[in-house]
Design an enzyme around this catalytic site. Structure first.
Site, PDB file in Angstrom:
ATOM      1  N   SER A 127       0.964  -1.280  -0.088  1.00 57.62           N
ATOM      2  CA  SER A 127       0.001  -0.177   0.026  1.00 57.62           C
ATOM      3  C   SER A 127       0.676   1.370   0.021  1.00 57.62           C
ATOM      4  CB  SER A 127      -0.928   0.106   1.106  1.00 57.62           C
ATOM      5  OG  SER A 127      -1.505   1.133   1.374  1.00 57.62           O
ATOM      6  N   GLU A 129       0.239   3.601   1.687  1.00 59.50           N
ATOM      7  CA  GLU A 129       0.410   3.964   3.137  1.00 59.50           C
ATOM      8  C   GLU A 129       1.679   3.627   3.657  1.00 59.50           C
ATOM      9  OE1 GLU A 129      -1.895   5.421   5.909  1.00 59.50           O
ATOM     10  OE2 GLU A 129      -2.496   6.011   3.928  1.00 59.50           O
ATOM     11  N   TYR A 151      -1.619   0.198  10.656  1.00 56.63           N
ATOM     12  CA  TYR A 151      -1.955  -0.555   9.437  1.00 56.63           C
ATOM     13  C   TYR A 151      -0.616  -0.226   8.445  1.00 56.63           C
ATOM     14  CZ  TYR A 151      -3.559  -0.977   4.611  1.00 56.63           C
ATOM     15  OH  TYR A 151      -3.798  -1.292   3.304  1.00 56.63           O
ATOM     16  N   ARG A 219      -5.222  12.639  -1.711  1.00 57.92           N
ATOM     17  CA  ARG A 219      -5.068  11.075  -2.268  1.00 57.92           C
ATOM     18  C   ARG A 219      -5.158  10.919  -3.387  1.00 57.92           C
ATOM     19  NH1 ARG A 219      -3.763  10.944   2.213  1.00 57.92           N
ATOM     20  NH2 ARG A 219      -4.428   9.323   4.011  1.00 57.92           N
ATOM     21  N   GLU A 284      -1.673  11.932  10.544  1.00 64.19           N
ATOM     22  CA  GLU A 284      -2.333  11.885   9.199  1.00 64.19           C
ATOM     23  C   GLU A 284      -1.318  11.537   8.202  1.00 64.19           C
ATOM     24  OE1 GLU A 284      -4.409  11.150   7.266  1.00 64.19           O
ATOM     25  OE2 GLU A 284      -5.886  12.682   7.758  1.00 64.19           O
TER      26      GLU A 284
HETATM   27  P1  NDP Z   1     -11.328  -4.698   1.981  1.00 62.17           P
HETATM   28  O1  NDP Z   1     -11.393  -4.169   3.388  1.00 62.17           O
HETATM   29  O2  NDP Z   1     -12.719  -4.483   1.081  1.00 62.17           O
HETATM   30  O3  NDP Z   1     -11.324  -6.233   2.176  1.00 62.17           O
HETATM   31  C1  NDP Z   1     -10.563  -6.918   3.027  1.00 62.17           C
HETATM   32  C2  NDP Z   1     -10.724  -8.574   2.989  1.00 62.17           C
HETATM   33  O4  NDP Z   1     -10.047  -9.181   3.963  1.00 62.17           O
HETATM   34  C3  NDP Z   1     -11.983  -8.769   3.455  1.00 62.17           C
HETATM   35  O5  NDP Z   1     -12.506  -9.891   2.450  1.00 62.17           O
HETATM   36  C4  NDP Z   1     -11.955  -9.392   4.720  1.00 62.17           C
HETATM   37  O6  NDP Z   1     -12.943 -10.453   5.006  1.00 62.17           O
HETATM   38  C5  NDP Z   1     -10.444 -10.018   4.858  1.00 62.17           C
HETATM   39  N1  NDP Z   1      -9.909 -10.315   5.849  1.00 62.17           N
HETATM   40  C6  NDP Z   1     -10.109  -9.531   7.111  1.00 62.17           C
HETATM   41  N2  NDP Z   1      -9.408 -10.274   8.096  1.00 62.17           N
HETATM   42  C7  NDP Z   1      -8.942 -11.515   7.709  1.00 62.17           C
HETATM   43  C8  NDP Z   1      -8.267 -12.622   8.050  1.00 62.17           C
HETATM   44  N3  NDP Z   1      -8.085 -12.558   9.523  1.00 62.17           N
HETATM   45  N4  NDP Z   1      -8.124 -13.648   7.215  1.00 62.17           N
HETATM   46  C9  NDP Z   1      -8.366 -13.564   6.150  1.00 62.17           C
HETATM   47  N5  NDP Z   1      -8.980 -12.585   5.617  1.00 62.17           N
HETATM   48  C10 NDP Z   1      -9.182 -11.598   6.391  1.00 62.17           C
HETATM   49  O7  NDP Z   1      -9.861  -4.406   1.118  1.00 62.17           O
HETATM   50  P2  NDP Z   1      -9.783  -4.017  -0.404  1.00 62.17           P
HETATM   51  O8  NDP Z   1     -10.513  -4.897  -1.245  1.00 62.17           O
HETATM   52  O9  NDP Z   1      -9.955  -2.450  -0.637  1.00 62.17           O
HETATM   53  O10 NDP Z   1      -8.377  -4.301  -0.393  1.00 62.17           O
HETATM   54  C11 NDP Z   1      -7.610  -5.544  -0.766  1.00 62.17           C
HETATM   55  C12 NDP Z   1      -6.228  -5.462  -0.028  1.00 62.17           C
HETATM   56  O11 NDP Z   1      -5.455  -4.339  -0.782  1.00 62.17           O
HETATM   57  C13 NDP Z   1      -5.998  -5.225   1.164  1.00 62.17           C
HETATM   58  O12 NDP Z   1      -5.129  -5.922   1.752  1.00 62.17           O
HETATM   59  C14 NDP Z   1      -5.945  -3.564   1.510  1.00 62.17           C
HETATM   60  O13 NDP Z   1      -5.099  -3.565   2.636  1.00 62.17           O
HETATM   61  C15 NDP Z   1      -4.763  -3.470   0.214  1.00 62.17           C
HETATM   62  N6  NDP Z   1      -4.944  -2.133  -0.463  1.00 62.17           N
HETATM   63  C16 NDP Z   1      -6.102  -1.544  -0.732  1.00 62.17           C
HETATM   64  C17 NDP Z   1      -6.163  -0.301  -1.248  1.00 62.17           C
HETATM   65  C18 NDP Z   1      -7.430   0.588  -1.723  1.00 62.17           C
HETATM   66  O14 NDP Z   1      -7.332   1.450  -1.707  1.00 62.17           O
HETATM   67  N7  NDP Z   1      -8.598  -0.509  -1.605  1.00 62.17           N
HETATM   68  C19 NDP Z   1      -5.190   0.418  -1.534  1.00 62.17           C
HETATM   69  C20 NDP Z   1      -3.652  -0.535  -1.182  1.00 62.17           C
HETATM   70  C21 NDP Z   1      -3.940  -1.784  -0.799  1.00 62.17           C
HETATM   71  P3  NDP Z   1     -14.256 -10.301   5.719  1.00 62.17           P
HETATM   72  O15 NDP Z   1     -15.294 -10.061   4.583  1.00 62.17           O
HETATM   73  O16 NDP Z   1     -14.392 -11.704   6.409  1.00 62.17           O
HETATM   74  O17 NDP Z   1     -14.066  -9.151   6.767  1.00 62.17           O
HETATM   75  P1  GDR Z   2      -7.036   5.707   3.481  1.00 63.87           P
HETATM   76  O1  GDR Z   2      -8.559   5.623   2.991  1.00 63.87           O
HETATM   77  O2  GDR Z   2      -6.857   5.997   4.860  1.00 63.87           O
HETATM   78  O3  GDR Z   2      -6.254   6.480   2.533  1.00 63.87           O
HETATM   79  O4  GDR Z   2      -6.583   4.107   3.010  1.00 63.87           O
HETATM   80  P2  GDR Z   2      -9.650   6.470   4.019  1.00 63.87           P
HETATM   81  O5  GDR Z   2     -10.607   6.538   2.718  1.00 63.87           O
HETATM   82  O6  GDR Z   2     -10.222   5.881   5.080  1.00 63.87           O
HETATM   83  O7  GDR Z   2      -9.214   7.805   4.131  1.00 63.87           O
HETATM   84  C1  GDR Z   2      -8.653   8.890   3.243  1.00 63.87           C
HETATM   85  C2  GDR Z   2      -8.383  10.299   3.735  1.00 63.87           C
HETATM   86  O8  GDR Z   2      -9.882  10.756   3.896  1.00 63.87           O
HETATM   87  C3  GDR Z   2      -9.848  11.471   5.482  1.00 63.87           C
HETATM   88  N1  GDR Z   2     -10.877  11.470   6.167  1.00 63.87           N
HETATM   89  C4  GDR Z   2     -11.813  10.453   6.454  1.00 63.87           C
HETATM   90  N2  GDR Z   2     -11.596   9.065   6.231  1.00 63.87           N
HETATM   91  C5  GDR Z   2     -12.754   8.326   6.479  1.00 63.87           C
HETATM   92  N3  GDR Z   2     -12.604   7.018   6.439  1.00 63.87           N
HETATM   93  N4  GDR Z   2     -13.703   8.733   7.130  1.00 63.87           N
HETATM   94  C6  GDR Z   2     -14.037   9.941   7.511  1.00 63.87           C
HETATM   95  O9  GDR Z   2     -15.123  10.421   7.634  1.00 63.87           O
HETATM   96  C7  GDR Z   2     -13.012  11.072   6.968  1.00 63.87           C
HETATM   97  N5  GDR Z   2     -12.727  12.328   7.065  1.00 63.87           N
HETATM   98  C8  GDR Z   2     -11.759  12.410   6.552  1.00 63.87           C
HETATM   99  C9  GDR Z   2      -8.657  10.506   6.107  1.00 63.87           C
HETATM  100  O10 GDR Z   2      -8.212  11.142   7.518  1.00 63.87           O
HETATM  101  C10 GDR Z   2      -7.624  10.275   5.061  1.00 63.87           C
HETATM  102  O11 GDR Z   2      -7.000  11.159   5.163  1.00 63.87           O
HETATM  103  C11 GDR Z   2      -7.123   3.460   1.991  1.00 63.87           C
HETATM  104  C12 GDR Z   2      -7.268   1.978   2.535  1.00 63.87           C
HETATM  105  O12 GDR Z   2      -8.064   1.189   1.402  1.00 63.87           O
HETATM  106  C13 GDR Z   2      -5.890   1.308   2.795  1.00 63.87           C
HETATM  107  O13 GDR Z   2      -6.339  -0.218   3.121  1.00 63.87           O
HETATM  108  C14 GDR Z   2      -5.138   1.440   1.573  1.00 63.87           C
HETATM  109  O14 GDR Z   2      -4.064   0.899   1.987  1.00 63.87           O
HETATM  110  C15 GDR Z   2      -5.076   2.972   1.250  1.00 63.87           C
HETATM  111  O15 GDR Z   2      -6.196   3.417   0.998  1.00 63.87           O
HETATM  112  C16 GDR Z   2      -3.888   3.007   0.098  1.00 63.87           C
END
Ligand code: NDP
Ligand code: GDR
Length: 326
Positions: A127, A129, A151, A219, A284
């Site tokens: 990520s 992050e 995270y 972002r 942040e």
């Molecule tokens: P989601 O939060 O939508 O999905 C996370 C998944 O992980 C769910 O299927 C959840 O299952 C599963 N999970 C949670 N805990 C466990 C566990 N103990 N064992 C096995 N599986 C588990 O994430 P995204 O689809 O958005 O992201 C996919 C991956 O990419 C993640 O690793 C995320 O950190 C990473 N990522 C995401 C980005 C984004 O912007 N979306 C950017 C960069 C990285 P359940 O339904 O049971 O909770």
């Molecule tokens: P992020 O996504 O932390 O970048 O992680 P998120 O959408 O949670 O936050 C983005 C930014 O928005 C600001 N923010 C808020 N965020 C949330 N969730 N709720 C609020 O009410 C709110 N108000 C302001 C946050 O402070 C932050 O700056 C996502 C996840 O998918 C990660 O798993 C992944 O790795 C990274 O993107 C890349």
């Protein structure tokens, strides 16, 4: 028929990736956790050919069983506690699942392949992050990491474990350093979906305002379906390495609000937004923007949906879903 195992199958990316691989003729196995996971039926509806296997990233024997069942050519590790905000509240669990879970899965593959790790291709969902308090802008593969949340720290551990198994055991292991990617299937806890659903509900008279934290953070938001395509492309390369996947364009939360409210014809978005200090994060990440030159040149990858199209698509989908509820 190639075989793929996806952890995190019930998440946003898991479903898009399963659809993509099924369309390419793969037999897809999705790992789901829990004894009665309600999201599994959605996955089965969207990808009818999928086979669900049970497993949890905190449980090595279950990972070994999942590999035994699936006999995969490719493993995509998407499972994680992925909500940054939650990671401060459950830091130890985040370390276990999002960090040590990667090591557990790599070890399971090493045992499963009897040390011949090169025969299973492995993708780790790293990520942006990890860049946290950024050391340079834009961020690329060589940019040093400075994670700012439990995270981010856990993902950095998983990233280096992936690199280490590649270097130690010859694993075909790739780490995709993906910047934020969103879609109508994004979880409601993330800011884009919180805003697009809130806007739809305000427009339909179901909600008065949206309560948010920091509006200044920036972002690099892309479309999830584009990003899972980059994951697959990484595992088709002749040699494994790490790739940044990003659009290269950053927007603030304020830009997000402007775009989402504009999609339903509301200009005066400030009247509908309330800020709450409790939603500010202990540390942040202010400004992320990626340089995906390597992915573009080596994988032939590029995003197909820009920020305005993405937000419009999400608002439209939430308008449809919320109209039904009305
Ligand atoms: P989601 O939060 O939508 O999905 C996370 C998944 O992980 C769910 O299927 C959840 O299952 C599963 N999970 C949670 N805990 C466990 C566990 N103990 N064992 C096995 N599986 C588990 O994430 P995204 O689809 O958005 O992201 C996919 C991956 O990419 C993640 O690793 C995320 O950190 C990473 N990522 C995401 C980005 C984004 O912007 N979306 C950017 C960069 C990285 P359940 O339904 O049971 O909770
Ligand atoms: P992020 O996504 O932390 O970048 O992680 P998120 O959408 O949670 O936050 C983005 C930014 O928005 C600001 N923010 C808020 N965020 C949330 N969730 N709720 C609020 O009410 C709110 N108000 C302001 C946050 O402070 C932050 O700056 C996502 C996840 O998918 C990660 O798993 C992944 O790795 C990274 O993107 C890349």
């Amino acid at each position: 028929m190639p075989r793929a195992l996806i952890t995190g199958i019930t998440g946003q990316d898991g479903i898009y990736l399963a659809e993509l691989l099924a369309s390419k003729g793969y037999q897809v196995f999705g790992m789901a956790r829990g004894q009665s996971n309600p999201k599994v039926s959605t996955v089965e509806q969207l990808v009818p050919s999928i086979e669900i296997v049970q497993g949890d990233l905190t449980d090595l024997p279950s990972l070994l069983s999942a590999l035994e069942m699936a006999q995969p050519d490719e493993v995509y590790n998407l499972g994680a506690i992925s909500f940054v905000g939650l990671s401060w509240k459950q830091a130890e669990l985040t370390g276990e699942v999002t960090g040590v879970g990667v090591l557990r899965l790599l070890e399971a593959i090493r045992i499963h392949t009897q040390n011949d790790m090169g025969r299973v291709r492995f993708y780790q969902a790293s990520s942006s992050e990890m860049f946290g308090k950024v050391r340079e802008t834009p961020q690329r593969e060589s940019t040093p990491f400075y994670p700012r949340s439990p995270y981010g720290v856990a993902k950095t551990f998983g990233h280096y474990m992936t690199v280490n198994y590649r270097e130690s055991y010859g694993a075909f292991a790739c780490s995709g350093i993906l910047f934020n990617h969103e879609s109508p299937r994004r979880g409601l806890e993330f800011v884009t979906r919180k805003v697009t659903r809130g806007v739809a509900r305000i427009k339909l008279g179901l909600q008065d305002n949206i309560v948010l934290g920091n509006l200044d953070a920036k972002r690099d938001w892309g479309y999830a379906a584009d990003y899972v395509d980059a994951m697959w492309r990484m595992l088709q390369q002749p040699t494994p390495t790490d790739y940044v996947v990003a659009t290269g364009v950053a927007h603030s939360i304020e830009d997000l609000l402007v775009a989402a409210f504009a999609a339903v014809g509301i200009e005066d978005w400030r009247s509908y937004v309330v800020q709450d200090q409790r939603l500010m994060r202990p540390a942040e990440v202010d400004h992320l923007v990626g340089d995906s030159t390597r992915a573009r040149e080596e994988l032939g990858w590029s995003p197909t949906v820009d920020f305005d199209q993405l937000i419009e698509m999400m608002v439209e989908s939430d308008m449809e879903a919320e109209s039904v509820r009305q």
